[in-house]
Design an enzyme around this catalytic site. Structure first.
Site, PDB file in Angstrom:
ATOM      1  CE1 TYR A 129       6.536 -29.977   2.197  1.00  0.00           C
ATOM      2  CE2 TYR A 129       4.595 -31.332   1.806  1.00  0.00           C
ATOM      3  CZ  TYR A 129       5.958 -31.226   2.054  1.00  0.00           C
ATOM      4  OH  TYR A 129       6.732 -32.369   2.134  1.00  0.00           O
ATOM      5  CD  GLN A 186      12.946 -31.872   5.716  1.00  0.00           C
ATOM      6  OE1 GLN A 186      12.441 -32.195   6.795  1.00  0.00           O
ATOM      7  NE2 GLN A 186      13.155 -32.734   4.740  1.00  0.00           N
ATOM      8  CG  ASN A 209       4.466 -36.722   5.845  1.00  0.00           C
ATOM      9  OD1 ASN A 209       4.563 -35.679   6.507  1.00  0.00           O
ATOM     10  ND2 ASN A 209       5.511 -37.320   5.313  1.00  0.00           N
ATOM     11  CB  THR A 232      -6.467 -39.173   2.062  1.00  0.00           C
ATOM     12  OG1 THR A 232      -5.545 -38.422   1.279  1.00  0.00           O
ATOM     13  CG2 THR A 232      -7.803 -39.195   1.363  1.00  0.00           C
ATOM     14  CD  GLN A 253      -9.837 -39.882  -2.173  1.00  0.00           C
ATOM     15  OE1 GLN A 253      -8.821 -39.409  -1.693  1.00  0.00           O
ATOM     16  NE2 GLN A 253     -10.371 -39.403  -3.291  1.00  0.00           N
ATOM     17  CG  HIS A 256      -4.350 -39.988  -1.535  1.00  0.00           C
ATOM     18  ND1 HIS A 256      -3.562 -39.164  -2.294  1.00  0.00           N
ATOM     19  CD2 HIS A 256      -5.605 -39.813  -1.981  1.00  0.00           C
ATOM     20  CE1 HIS A 256      -4.312 -38.519  -3.176  1.00  0.00           C
ATOM     21  NE2 HIS A 256      -5.561 -38.907  -3.003  1.00  0.00           N
ATOM     22  CD  GLU A 318      -8.898 -34.981   2.830  1.00  0.00           C
ATOM     23  OE1 GLU A 318      -8.046 -34.279   2.252  1.00  0.00           O
ATOM     24  OE2 GLU A 318      -8.716 -36.188   3.098  1.00  0.00           O
ATOM     25  CG  HIS A 319     -12.177 -36.569   0.088  1.00  0.00           C
ATOM     26  ND1 HIS A 319     -10.992 -36.842   0.743  1.00  0.00           N
ATOM     27  CD2 HIS A 319     -11.855 -35.829  -0.994  1.00  0.00           C
ATOM     28  CE1 HIS A 319      -9.990 -36.292   0.084  1.00  0.00           C
ATOM     29  NE2 HIS A 319     -10.484 -35.664  -0.969  1.00  0.00           N
ATOM     30  CG  ASP A 349      -8.646 -36.465  -5.218  1.00  0.00           C
ATOM     31  OD1 ASP A 349      -8.970 -35.750  -4.254  1.00  0.00           O
ATOM     32  OD2 ASP A 349      -8.606 -37.705  -5.163  1.00  0.00           O
ATOM     33  CD  GLU A 403     -16.297  -2.724  28.191  1.00  0.00           C
ATOM     34  OE1 GLU A 403     -15.250  -2.201  27.782  1.00  0.00           O
ATOM     35  OE2 GLU A 403     -16.976  -3.513  27.525  1.00  0.00           O
ATOM     36  CG  HIS A 408     -11.520   2.829  25.810  1.00  0.00           C
ATOM     37  ND1 HIS A 408     -10.374   2.567  26.493  1.00  0.00           N
ATOM     38  CD2 HIS A 408     -11.550   1.955  24.764  1.00  0.00           C
ATOM     39  CE1 HIS A 408      -9.729   1.562  25.913  1.00  0.00           C
ATOM     40  NE2 HIS A 408     -10.433   1.171  24.845  1.00  0.00           N
TER      41      HIS A 408
END
Length: 421
Positions: A129, A186, A209, A232, A253, A256, A318-319, A349, A403, A408
């Site tokens: 994306y 979408q 977003n 961001t 930043q 953004h 994030e940063h 970036d 068990e 097994h």
């Protein structure tokens, strides 16, 4: 920026604000989730018919949904040479960094007659994306598709709303062969569920977003996702940094997205005041940055350096910018770290090489940024000889019986018996 002290009478308010910021991811995506679910459900049920409806409504789609190779080539040829060179350098740095990240295949004999190891295989298909709303983001196209290429992914799908010429040029440079003019929830739904035009993918990566982030979280029940890479976030934790440089990073930043989180954490009151003054001056001509700085721009003035570090790791940004290499020792949670006065976050970036698709909403507590590992599967391998099974088999039988899984235990006994023939 709002300046709040973490000590004295303001301590309670400061930590209440910190708690609110810690919940930022879940709270914001929850606000848009009902709308996102409706869009995704309609695409799941109606396929292309719904996708085209939403693409025309939200993406201003005119003409064909799919971008042709000729359009990408024309965009590249129309791109000025300096920008072509910048894209080529960025692409090479991203490619080189991804190559270095690639995990190795290996085998070892941990017990005589027992060989174990791992093999590495790429995903078969991924969806990348690339946002295209406020700004063209050719850098994001390079950051998402090139590591997938290095990993060996056969089918790479790109979705981007109203892709600009620069984004189409980057697609040509990256060797993209399947690209669609659609975005938002979408696009995520189309890649996750599949439509008549867009076949479903195994994993979806890339930032977006709140609507895109919420859609990825919902889609994660149908396919893999990298992380919720939403609006961001920037945190600068500094005691001796350059106020003008710190302010420039915060404003950069902040432009953004109006939902950007911009924070300075320091124990130095003079630096806090200087940065506040610089931000106020530098943000004057940037309307979008003004919105996010006014809403979430915060300076935490701490009682000690240790408290500043503690708050930083709680935010898991994030940063993150720190003062020196030595600071890396206390950093526990962050998407990507920038060191010192000469490492502006904008370099990450665009061109450094490490990926700019990074975890937001405190997901930095659990993982780092997008990497080649997001496009690979680590498959474990086990190989026994008869002697190896005879040595370890009785222990497996003991565990299975403990068990209550008798079949097994029996499966091991049958193989051990065969090995004695």
């Amino acid at each position: 920026m709002k300046l709040i002290k973490t000590t004295g009478r303001n301590a309670k308010d400061a930590y209440a604000l910190l708690a609110t910021l810690e919940r930022r991811g879940a709270v914001k995506t929850a606000e848009v989730e009902p709308t996102v679910r409706k869009i995704m459900l309609e695409i799941q049920k109606k396929g292309d018919k719904a996708l085209l409806k939403f693409a025309e409504k939200f993406d201003s789609l005119q003409g064909h949904l799919r971008v042709t190779a000729g359009e990408m080539l024309d965009a590249w040829n129309a791109t000025p040479e300096p920008l072509q060179q910048a894209m080529q350098i960025a692409a090479e740095n991203i490619r080189s960094f991804a190559e270095q990240q690639k995990p190795d295949e290996w085998t070892t004999e941990n017990t005589p007659g027992v060989t174990v190891g791992q093999i590495i295989r790429p995903l078969e298909s991924v969806g990348c994306y690339v946002p295209g709303g406020r700004y063209p983001l050719p850098s994001t196209l390079l950051m998402t598709t090139i590591p997938a290429k290095v990993a060996g992914v056969e089918r790479i799908v790109v979705c981007s709303p109203k892709p600009a010429r620069e984004t189409l040029a980057a697609a040509h440079l990256a060797g993209v062969t399947e690209m669609y003019r659609t975005g938002g929830a979408q696009a995520i739904a189309a890649m996750a569920y599949g439509t008549e035009t867009i076949a479903r993918v195994d994993k979806i990566v890339g930032p977006g977003n709140l609507y895109v982030t919420a859609a990825k979280i919902i889609a994660s029940t149908e396919c893999g996702i990298d992380m919720p890479a939403g609006p961001t976030e920037i945190v600068v934790t500094s005691q001796v940094g350059d106020a003008a440089g710190i302010a420039a990073d915060l404003v950069a930043q902040a432009e953004h997205d109006p939902e950007t989180l911009a924070v300075l954490i320091t124990a130095d009151s003079q630096l806090a005041k200087q940065v506040a003054t610089e931000v106020k001056e530098q943000v004057k001509n940037n309307k979008l940055a003004q919105v996010s700085i006014k809403a979430r721009g915060t300076i935490f003035l701490c009682g000690s350096v240790e408290e500043a570090r503690f708050i930083t790791n709680r935010l898991a940004p994030e940063h993150l910018t720190v003062d020196s290499v030595e600071d890396l020792a206390w950093v526990k949670n962050a998407g990507s770290v920038f060191i010192g006065n000469y490492s502006p976050q904008s370099m990450g970036d665009y061109i450094s090489g490490p990926n700019h698709v990074l975890p937001t909403g405190r997901v930095g507590r659990m993982r780092g940024g997008l990497s080649i590992n997001d496009f690979l599967k680590v498959i474990t391998v086990q190989n026994y000889t008869a002697a190896g099974l005879a040595k370890l088999g009785p222990h497996a039988i003991a565990l299975a019986e403990a068990e209550g899984l008798t079949a097994h235990a029996q499966s091991v006994r049958v193989r051990m018996k065969a090995g004695k023939r």
